[in-house]
Enzyme design. Structure first.
Site, PDB file in Angstrom:
ATOM      1  N   CYS A 134     -22.077 -48.709 -23.090  1.00 59.49           N
ATOM      2  CA  CYS A 134     -21.481 -47.687 -23.950  1.00 59.49           C
ATOM      3  C   CYS A 134     -20.394 -46.867 -23.266  1.00 59.49           C
ATOM      4  CB  CYS A 134     -22.524 -46.674 -24.416  1.00 59.49           C
ATOM      5  SG  CYS A 134     -23.924 -47.381 -25.215  1.00 59.49           S
ATOM      6  N   GLY A 139     -17.536 -51.136 -23.931  1.00 57.81           N
ATOM      7  CA  GLY A 139     -18.243 -51.639 -25.096  1.00 57.81           C
ATOM      8  C   GLY A 139     -17.269 -52.148 -26.120  1.00 57.81           C
ATOM      9  N   ASN A 144     -24.764 -42.621 -23.738  1.00 62.29           N
ATOM     10  CA  ASN A 144     -24.493 -43.708 -22.802  1.00 62.29           C
ATOM     11  C   ASN A 144     -25.633 -43.724 -21.797  1.00 62.29           C
ATOM     12  OD1 ASN A 144     -22.138 -44.165 -20.063  1.00 62.29           O
ATOM     13  ND2 ASN A 144     -23.386 -45.666 -21.093  1.00 62.29           N
ATOM     14  N   GLY A 145     -26.287 -44.867 -21.666  1.00 64.17           N
ATOM     15  CA  GLY A 145     -27.415 -44.971 -20.736  1.00 64.17           C
ATOM     16  C   GLY A 145     -28.541 -45.719 -21.400  1.00 64.17           C
ATOM     17  N   TYR A 191     -17.525 -52.212 -10.574  1.00 59.26           N
ATOM     18  CA  TYR A 191     -17.104 -53.027 -11.702  1.00 59.26           C
ATOM     19  C   TYR A 191     -16.938 -52.288 -13.022  1.00 59.26           C
ATOM     20  CZ  TYR A 191     -17.451 -56.587 -15.385  1.00 59.26           C
ATOM     21  OH  TYR A 191     -17.233 -57.353 -16.490  1.00 59.26           O
TER      22      TYR A 191
END
Ligand code: SF4
Length: 488
Positions: free
Chosen positions: A20, A46, A125-126, A265
């Site tokens: 996300c 995403g 997000n997570g 990344y």
């Protein structure tokens, strides 16, 4: 399968994927337009779907959720006119294939709830590691879930809280939640940002004119011309109104454990993390890798695009010329939304092509960010050999990924991770390359700025996918049979 529902992972690129990106703005005219631009800059976090919720004094809350890229949906004037107001938040999502099935439109965030003191929307997000247990409890107590997303638990916990206002209800809800969360939320008048006590996922604060914004990464501030103010601290909640930014610390303080893979990344190379350019950290990873794993060769080539900064660092440190031996088709995108079997079989060749004239007869060092299942690495090696390379040496800018992530990154089951079942030498033989070396965990810590490498008594990052040491116990997964390192 409905035409409206995209297949998960139409092309297996054998990477770990961040699930996300989140963005929110308050205090600007037509905030949703800024959110759309911010989400566009966060698209790498995403690509399956995105959503925006806005609030306007006359029209109240409005929302739009769509499959596909931000640029294909949230650029339409007719759609953006339905999202008026000076306050908006948004979310881009990567589907969690395998674990929960393909994305459904009802799983697309932000989620919205109407409370007695007014509405609120949240974007997360997570990953909540006790979401199954929370969901069971909430359903038993009468909650009716609309989605399969772990994030929806937060809305239901807020609904059950007895606190007086929405920020306090959020605090209450998030104290029950375990795992990793960076959240942006909004009420009718407030933009709210929260990071979990370990600060696993990023969240930054920006200033735009008289307004404010919150974003997963600084690259999304740049696109709207916002100024980077600071990172939200681990365990901090900020409540932003026209009067400014109020900061509270609702959680018991803990040692931060930021995701080290964001440096390797996930984050964009033009973002700033922990005061350092992500590009520069990745270049430094290449420098460390060249020191740890030198090899005699003619060319250093990145596996594009994520291996590029590390390949530049490797080349600079080793003195071996850098070359674009593999070219990526930038327009791949979701062109083939329902690919035929014939197209699927072309696999990696659809995205990557070898620069034959450059490679022929050369001893080539390929620098990639990670090896997950090894499927793509093997195909790339075949393409390079087909082009006439004399030798192929892989250098990997992360340690072997031997453990799944439970904190908001889509990872295969442990048995599918090449490094979970093979030593470095076995992986080299499996990939049939002349040599294969990964950066060490110490080397990675040095590259991100820890002089002495990793200090196990005081780790500064989450490195669980490399070390198997999980900073938050993944209780739902343990219940499903996952075995922690110590229990193996
Ligand atoms: S397990 Fe790996 S990918 Fe997941 S948060 Fe930790 S370092 Fe990041």
């Amino acid at each position: 399968m409905s035409k409206l529902m995209p297949p998960a992972h139409p092309f297996d690129d054998d990477k770990l994927h961040e699930e996300c990106g989140i963005f929110g703005v308050v205090g600007v005219t037509d905030a949703a337009n800024f959110v759309a631009l911010g989400l566009h800059a966060l698209q790498h976090r995403g690509q399956e779907a995105g959503g925006i919720v806005s609030h306007d004094a006359e029209q109240g809350f409005n929302s739009a959720r769509r499959f596909g890229y931000v640029r294909d949906n949230f650029t339409s004037q007719s759609l953006m006119k339905t999202l008026p107001g000076p306050l908006a938040i948004g979310h881009v999502r990567y589907s969690t294939a395998g674990s929960k099935g393909p994305t459904q439109i009802r799983d697309v965030q932000p989620f919205f709830g109407e409370f007695s003191m007014g509405g609120a929307a949240i974007a997360h997000n997570g990953n909540i590691t006790n979401a199954d247990a929370l969901r069971r409890e909430l359903i038993e107590r009468g909650s009716i879930f609309q989605s399969s997303s772990d994030s929806e638990c937060i809305i239901h916990l807020m609904a059950r809280s007895l606190q007086r206002n929405i920020p306090e209800r959020m605090e209450d809800a998030l104290r029950r939640v375990e795992g990793a969360f960076s959240v942006v939320a909004m009420t009718r008048t407030k933009l709210i940002g929260v990071r979990d006590p370990l600060g696993v996922r990023p969240l930054v604060l920006g200033k735009i004119g008289d307004g404010w914004c919150l974003s997963s990464e600084t690259c999304a501030l740049d696109i709207i011309g916002a100024e980077f103010v600071r990172e939200i601290d681990p365990g901090e909640m900020v409540v932003i109104t026209a009067d400014g930014v109020e900061s509270v610390r609702p959680f018991r303080p803990r040692k931060p454990r930021f995701c080290i893979f964001e440096h390797v990344y996930f984050s964009r190379p033009d973002s700033i993390l922990g005061g350092r350019s992500v590009y520069e950290t990745r270049r430094q990873i290449g420098v460390e890798l060249a020191r740890e794993a030198p090899v005699d060769a003619d060319l250093v080539c990145p596996v594009p695009d994520s291996g590029t900064p590390a390949a530049i660092g490797f080349s600079q440190e080793s003195g071996i010329p850098y070359a674009m031996g593999i070219i990526r088709n930038q327009y791949m995108g979701r062109t083939f939304i329902e690919p035929t079997e014939q197209i699927r079989n072309m696999g990696v060749r659809l995205k990557l092509n070898v620069n034959r004239a450059l490679i022929k007869g050369k001893r080539v060092i390929l620098v990639d960010d990670s090896v997950v299942r090894g499927t793509t690495s093997r195909k790339i090696k075949e393409m390079i050999l087909d082009a006439g390379a004399a030798e192929v040496h892989f250098r990997i800018a992360s340690p072997p990924t031997a453990w799944p992530c439970f904190y908001g990154v889509d990872t295969p089951q442990r048995e599918k991770l090449l490094a979970a079942t093979m030593s470095e030498d076995e992986m080299r033989d499996h990939l049939q390359v002349d040599s294969l070396r990964f950066i060490s965990l110490d080397g990675l810590y040095r590259a991100v700025g820890e002089d002495k490498g990793r200090n196990p008594s005081q780790p500064q990052y989450c490195d669980a996918c490399f070390s198997g040491e999980y900073p938050v116990e993944p209780s739902d997964m343990i219940e499903k049979g996952f075995r922690l390192k110590a229990a193996e």
